[in-house]
Write a protein that holds these residues in place. Structure first.
Motif, PDB file in Angstrom:
ATOM      1  N   ARG A  54      -8.673 -70.517 -25.757  1.00 35.08           N
ATOM      2  CA  ARG A  54      -8.894 -71.516 -24.696  1.00 35.08           C
ATOM      3  C   ARG A  54      -9.280 -70.824 -23.379  1.00 35.08           C
ATOM      4  O   ARG A  54     -10.219 -71.228 -22.703  1.00 35.08           O
ATOM      5  N   TRP A  55      -8.556 -69.760 -23.036  1.00 35.57           N
ATOM      6  CA  TRP A  55      -8.893 -69.038 -21.804  1.00 35.57           C
ATOM      7  C   TRP A  55     -10.346 -68.564 -21.840  1.00 35.57           C
ATOM      8  O   TRP A  55     -11.069 -68.675 -20.859  1.00 35.57           O
ATOM      9  N   ILE A  56     -10.756 -68.015 -22.983  1.00 32.75           N
ATOM     10  CA  ILE A  56     -12.135 -67.502 -23.082  1.00 32.75           C
ATOM     11  C   ILE A  56     -13.121 -68.662 -22.964  1.00 32.75           C
ATOM     12  O   ILE A  56     -14.108 -68.582 -22.241  1.00 32.75           O
ATOM     13  N   SER A  57     -12.815 -69.765 -23.643  1.00 31.99           N
ATOM     14  CA  SER A  57     -13.752 -70.901 -23.624  1.00 31.99           C
ATOM     15  C   SER A  57     -13.857 -71.510 -22.224  1.00 31.99           C
ATOM     16  O   SER A  57     -14.873 -72.105 -21.883  1.00 31.99           O
ATOM     17  N   GLU A  58     -12.818 -71.345 -21.434  1.00 35.70           N
ATOM     18  CA  GLU A  58     -12.857 -71.856 -20.061  1.00 35.70           C
ATOM     19  C   GLU A  58     -13.495 -70.853 -19.098  1.00 35.70           C
ATOM     20  O   GLU A  58     -13.509 -71.070 -17.891  1.00 35.70           O
ATOM     21  N   GLY A  59     -13.961 -69.733 -19.611  1.00 33.91           N
ATOM     22  CA  GLY A  59     -14.630 -68.723 -18.784  1.00 33.91           C
ATOM     23  C   GLY A  59     -13.685 -68.002 -17.850  1.00 33.91           C
ATOM     24  O   GLY A  59     -14.096 -67.502 -16.798  1.00 33.91           O
ATOM     25  N   ARG A  60     -12.399 -67.940 -18.213  1.00 29.50           N
ATOM     26  CA  ARG A  60     -11.415 -67.357 -17.288  1.00 29.50           C
ATOM     27  C   ARG A  60     -11.110 -65.893 -17.573  1.00 29.50           C
ATOM     28  O   ARG A  60     -10.306 -65.285 -16.880  1.00 29.50           O
ATOM     29  N   VAL A  61     -11.730 -65.352 -18.611  1.00 26.62           N
ATOM     30  CA  VAL A  61     -11.356 -64.004 -19.048  1.00 26.62           C
ATOM     31  C   VAL A  61     -12.443 -62.998 -18.672  1.00 26.62           C
ATOM     32  O   VAL A  61     -13.607 -63.159 -19.044  1.00 26.62           O
ATOM     33  N   LYS A  62     -12.047 -61.992 -17.885  1.00 28.18           N
ATOM     34  CA  LYS A  62     -12.998 -60.924 -17.514  1.00 28.18           C
ATOM     35  C   LYS A  62     -12.431 -59.600 -17.994  1.00 28.18           C
ATOM     36  O   LYS A  62     -11.242 -59.324 -17.799  1.00 28.18           O
ATOM     37  N   VAL A  63     -13.287 -58.794 -18.610  1.00 30.31           N
ATOM     38  CA  VAL A  63     -12.850 -57.482 -19.082  1.00 30.31           C
ATOM     39  C   VAL A  63     -13.318 -56.445 -18.081  1.00 30.31           C
ATOM     40  O   VAL A  63     -14.504 -56.383 -17.748  1.00 30.31           O
ATOM     41  N   MET A  64     -12.358 -55.655 -17.561  1.00 29.58           N
ATOM     42  CA  MET A  64     -12.698 -54.602 -16.613  1.00 29.58           C
ATOM     43  C   MET A  64     -12.180 -53.292 -17.189  1.00 29.58           C
ATOM     44  O   MET A  64     -11.016 -52.946 -17.000  1.00 29.58           O
ATOM     45  N   GLY A  65     -13.046 -52.624 -17.947  1.00 29.43           N
ATOM     46  CA  GLY A  65     -12.604 -51.413 -18.648  1.00 29.43           C
ATOM     47  C   GLY A  65     -11.577 -51.799 -19.681  1.00 29.43           C
ATOM     48  O   GLY A  65     -11.813 -52.677 -20.499  1.00 29.43           O
ATOM     49  N   ARG A  66     -10.383 -51.168 -19.592  1.00 29.06           N
ATOM     50  CA  ARG A  66      -9.327 -51.493 -20.559  1.00 29.06           C
ATOM     51  C   ARG A  66      -8.561 -52.752 -20.161  1.00 29.06           C
ATOM     52  O   ARG A  66      -7.814 -53.319 -20.932  1.00 29.06           O
ATOM     53  N   MET A  88     -17.866 -57.480 -26.976  1.00 27.28           N
ATOM     54  CA  MET A  88     -16.773 -58.202 -26.309  1.00 27.28           C
ATOM     55  C   MET A  88     -16.774 -59.691 -26.674  1.00 27.28           C
ATOM     56  O   MET A  88     -16.401 -60.539 -25.874  1.00 27.28           O
ATOM     57  N   LYS A  89     -17.199 -59.958 -27.888  1.00 23.36           N
ATOM     58  CA  LYS A  89     -17.191 -61.339 -28.374  1.00 23.36           C
ATOM     59  C   LYS A  89     -16.426 -61.429 -29.684  1.00 23.36           C
ATOM     60  O   LYS A  89     -16.605 -62.374 -30.459  1.00 23.36           O
ATOM     61  N   ILE A  90     -15.605 -60.411 -29.955  1.00 25.05           N
ATOM     62  CA  ILE A  90     -14.751 -60.459 -31.153  1.00 25.05           C
ATOM     63  C   ILE A  90     -13.312 -60.278 -30.674  1.00 25.05           C
ATOM     64  O   ILE A  90     -13.017 -59.340 -29.916  1.00 25.05           O
ATOM     65  N   ILE A  91     -12.428 -61.183 -31.122  1.00 22.58           N
ATOM     66  CA  ILE A  91     -11.010 -61.004 -30.811  1.00 22.58           C
ATOM     67  C   ILE A  91     -10.215 -60.965 -32.108  1.00 22.58           C
ATOM     68  O   ILE A  91     -10.648 -61.465 -33.148  1.00 22.58           O
ATOM     69  N   ASN A  92      -9.045 -60.347 -32.020  1.00 22.11           N
ATOM     70  CA  ASN A  92      -8.195 -60.161 -33.205  1.00 22.11           C
ATOM     71  C   ASN A  92      -6.753 -60.498 -32.831  1.00 22.11           C
ATOM     72  O   ASN A  92      -6.337 -60.272 -31.692  1.00 22.11           O
ATOM     73  N   ILE A  93      -6.021 -61.029 -33.795  1.00 23.25           N
ATOM     74  CA  ILE A  93      -4.581 -61.190 -33.581  1.00 23.25           C
ATOM     75  C   ILE A  93      -3.872 -60.168 -34.450  1.00 23.25           C
ATOM     76  O   ILE A  93      -4.177 -60.015 -35.639  1.00 23.25           O
ATOM     77  N   HIS A  94      -2.926 -59.446 -33.821  1.00 21.72           N
ATOM     78  CA  HIS A  94      -2.220 -58.377 -34.531  1.00 21.72           C
ATOM     79  C   HIS A  94      -0.708 -58.557 -34.350  1.00 21.72           C
ATOM     80  O   HIS A  94      -0.246 -58.810 -33.232  1.00 21.72           O
ATOM     81  N   PRO A  95       0.073 -58.421 -35.438  1.00 18.45           N
ATOM     82  CA  PRO A  95       1.513 -58.709 -35.355  1.00 18.45           C
ATOM     83  C   PRO A  95       2.368 -57.551 -34.845  1.00 18.45           C
ATOM     84  O   PRO A  95       3.348 -57.158 -35.476  1.00 18.45           O
ATOM     85  N   SER A  96       1.996 -57.011 -33.685  1.00 18.26           N
ATOM     86  CA  SER A  96       2.851 -56.032 -32.995  1.00 18.26           C
ATOM     87  C   SER A  96       2.457 -56.060 -31.530  1.00 18.26           C
ATOM     88  O   SER A  96       1.461 -56.679 -31.161  1.00 18.26           O
ATOM     89  N   LEU A  97       3.262 -55.363 -30.726  1.00 14.90           N
ATOM     90  CA  LEU A  97       2.877 -55.171 -29.335  1.00 14.90           C
ATOM     91  C   LEU A  97       2.038 -53.904 -29.296  1.00 14.90           C
ATOM     92  O   LEU A  97       2.578 -52.797 -29.326  1.00 14.90           O
ATOM     93  N   THR A  98       0.724 -54.048 -29.295  1.00 11.13           N
ATOM     94  CA  THR A  98      -0.108 -52.842 -29.312  1.00 11.13           C
ATOM     95  C   THR A  98       0.126 -52.059 -28.013  1.00 11.13           C
ATOM     96  O   THR A  98       0.403 -52.670 -26.979  1.00 11.13           O
ATOM     97  N   PRO A  99       0.113 -50.731 -28.021  1.00 11.81           N
ATOM     98  CA  PRO A  99      -0.396 -49.874 -29.081  1.00 11.81           C
ATOM     99  C   PRO A  99       0.640 -49.454 -30.130  1.00 11.81           C
ATOM    100  O   PRO A  99       0.376 -48.524 -30.893  1.00 11.81           O
TER     101      PRO A  99
END
Ligand code: GAR
Length: 207
Positions: free
Chosen positions: A180-192, A100-111
């Motif tokens: 920025r959100w991640i660096s500010e500690g504001r992002v929590k992953v809860m399952g999906r 949970m320390k890798i992020i990606n930018i993808h040019p569509s609205l996943t999925p």
């Protein structure tokens, strides 16, 4: 927060991160940029902004694992790995090295429209709306938990080029925002599901 950024090409998303840092809006540093292509224009941006970079090419290694090990070594000490137009699929081995320390930018609205040429896929499908997504990287291709998405209209006369350009202008706002959100500690992953404390999901960040 120390970033390691992986690129393969033009590097306009890398530039968006550099601009965010240089303008003081992004409390991060880019400690290393790794490209799997030596001719990637992203490397010119590194030279211009004095950012350390390495070229690590798959063909110089006999196995995917050895290639990835070299990248893992080069990323030691970074807090977040950002895939910014990195056009290779990473194995479970790599992903487990940065849970949970890798992020990606993808040019569509996943999925929708995963993998390569997502913009062309949207055009061929006849979508009226597409967009871009920043998500955590898991073993499923382009399908990890979504941090932020933006909708982008598909216009009747769009070509792959005009649509890609329009999506890109949103990407350049979304990626620094997610970092920025991640660096500010504001992002929590809860399952999906990803919860961003204090974020207004209805709006894009101001430029
Ligand atoms: C961007 O549109 C990014 O979303 C896409 O490649 C482009 C890279 O542009 N990534 C993918 O398609 C990953 N599946 P850039 O090199 O100018 O940042």
């Amino acid at each position: 927060m120390k970033l390691g950024v992986l690129v393969s090409g033009r590097g306009s998303n890398l530039q968006a991160l550099i601009d965010g840092i240089e303008s003081g809006k992004l409390p991060c540093s880019i400690d290393i940029v790794i490209s799997d292509r030596e001719k990637a224009y992203a490397l010119e941006r590194c030279k211009r902004h004095k950012i350390p970079y390495l070229v690590i090419k798959r063909k110089d290694f006999s196995t995917q694992e050895a290639f990835e090990e070299e990248i893992i070594k080069a990323l030691s000490g970074v807090d977040l790995v950002v895939l910014a137009g990195f056009m290779r699929i990473l194995s479970e081995h790599f992903i487990k090295a940065f849970p949970m320390k890798i992020i990606n930018i993808h040019p569509s609205l996943t999925p929708a429209f995963l993998g390569k040429s997502a913009q062309r896929q949207a055009l061929e499908y006849g979508s009226r709306i597409t967009g871009c997504t920043v998500h955590f990287v898991t073993e499923e291709l382009d399908s990890g938990p979504v941090i932020v998405q933006a909708c982008v209209p598909v216009l009747p006369d769009d070509t792959e080029e005009t649509l890609s350009e329009r999506i890109l202008s949103y990407e350049h706002r979304l990626l620094p925002q997610a970092v920025r959100w991640i660096s500010e500690g504001r992002v929590k992953v809860m399952g999906r599901k990803v919860v961003v404390h204090g974020a207004n999901y209805g709006t894009l960040p101001a430029n």
